[in-house]
Scaffold this active site. Sequence first.
Site, mmCIF file in Angstrom:
data_model
loop_
_atom_site.group_PDB
_atom_site.id
_atom_site.type_symbol
_atom_site.label_atom_id
_atom_site.label_comp_id
_atom_site.label_asym_id
_atom_site.label_seq_id
_atom_site.Cartn_x
_atom_site.Cartn_y
_atom_site.Cartn_z
ATOM 1 N N ASP A 9 -1.471 7.148 -3.384
ATOM 2 C CA ASP A 9 -0.054 7.404 -3.627
ATOM 3 C C ASP A 9 0.358 8.639 -2.829
ATOM 4 O O ASP A 9 -0.217 9.713 -2.998
ATOM 5 C CB ASP A 9 0.184 7.630 -5.124
ATOM 6 C CG ASP A 9 1.650 7.506 -5.514
ATOM 7 O OD1 ASP A 9 2.491 7.346 -4.604
ATOM 8 O OD2 ASP A 9 1.952 7.583 -6.710
ATOM 9 N N ASP A 103 4.871 3.784 0.383
ATOM 10 C CA ASP A 103 4.145 5.002 0.040
ATOM 11 C C ASP A 103 2.991 4.807 -0.942
ATOM 12 O O ASP A 103 2.504 5.769 -1.519
ATOM 13 C CB ASP A 103 5.110 6.057 -0.511
ATOM 14 C CG ASP A 103 5.787 5.627 -1.796
ATOM 15 O OD1 ASP A 103 5.646 4.456 -2.184
ATOM 16 O OD2 ASP A 103 6.468 6.473 -2.408
ATOM 17 N N GLU A 104 2.519 3.574 -1.127
ATOM 18 C CA GLU A 104 1.363 3.398 -2.001
ATOM 19 C C GLU A 104 0.596 2.132 -1.650
ATOM 20 O O GLU A 104 1.167 1.161 -1.143
ATOM 21 C CB GLU A 104 1.755 3.396 -3.483
ATOM 22 C CG GLU A 104 2.700 2.301 -3.894
ATOM 23 C CD GLU A 104 2.966 2.299 -5.383
ATOM 24 O OE1 GLU A 104 2.046 2.611 -6.173
ATOM 25 O OE2 GLU A 104 4.102 1.976 -5.773
#
Length: 392
Positions: A9, A103-104
């Site tokens: 993350d 973003d993850e």
Amino acid sequence: MEQTFFHVDMDAFFAAIEEHDNPEYKGKCLVIGGLGPRSVASTASYAARKFGVHSAMPMGQALRLCPQAIVIPPNMKRYSQVSKKIMQICRSFSPEVQQLSIDEAFLDMTGTRRLFGLPRQAAQTLKAKVLEETGLTISVGIGPSKFIAKMASDYDKPDGLCRVSQGKELAFVDAVGLKKLWGIGKVTQAQLDKHHIGTTEQLRQFSQNTLQSLFGQSMGQFLYNASRGVDPGLFSSITKSHSISSEMTFDEDVTEALILEQYLLQMSHEIMFRSLDEKQMGRTIGIKIRFPDFSTFTCQVTPKANIYSAEQVYATGKQLLSQKWHEGVPVRLLGIGLYQLYNGEKPLQEELFDDPFSKKRELEKIILEMHKKGQEVFKATNLEQHDLQNKE
């Protein structure tokens, strides 16, 4: 062999990139989004989050909570560029990387000890490599399932590293506590309070049938499994090899069309720039919606016209959203993706006449190349400007 998953993350990703690129923002209250009355916050720096600012919050409310905040428009091309670099690093650690959003991602690290050492050592190496090559920090959660790994990545943010070994899931769930258990929002928390359920230990006293009768089929099953540290299987169908998709789980359930549409627009740009960068084209556009009771719906369409631009993806996504949802119904998660991908930069079926969207695709390719060369371009992609351009 013990299964091992990493959940990577990126810490306050958009804001972190802006702070990296513009050192004068470092440590300040930074909110990414538009300034107009219809705008929402895409993300906020940790300094701004201390004032209660979070994603999907109306910008007016964010500025009331944090009047000193610096607001800048999102730069999806730049964010996609950095995301690609981090995903490349992740793929150097695992052949199975499931990218949930910009973003993850999940990494299946099962059987990689000979290459990278013990899981904690491998995570430390991964974090160091990302920091060295991008200047950004990431948080890594390690667990025997994706569900546990995802909660572990949030346990010690930012720049966190948390490992939950097999057999320790129940102790970890109890340490996290019911109020911070992933997937339990304000509405569910209020329902739990109504039944005097305040801890994971108390929740485990109820049978699955009882929980399903109290909270509904999907949510009851989720609560039964989650309170026992058992993976509810929410991430099992994400990121197939022939798709490029993105999804957003909201900090608070969203009921307004404007906010959902703004996130659709943002994610449409994200997946289109990823498809351009990977030289892929899609035949099908699909959306995913999850409601507070964890019921999940998907909807896809294969347009007759070739899919050239983010604007097409967004317009189709809005149509699909209107078929599955109406304003006022709370939404926990929203996603959009391109499916039935094929390699190449030209459609398999050429148009008899020029398609105006093909020119927009060429423009998006130029913008992407400019960013690769470090050149600055116009950064705004928010919904207000998009609507304004359409009206002109």
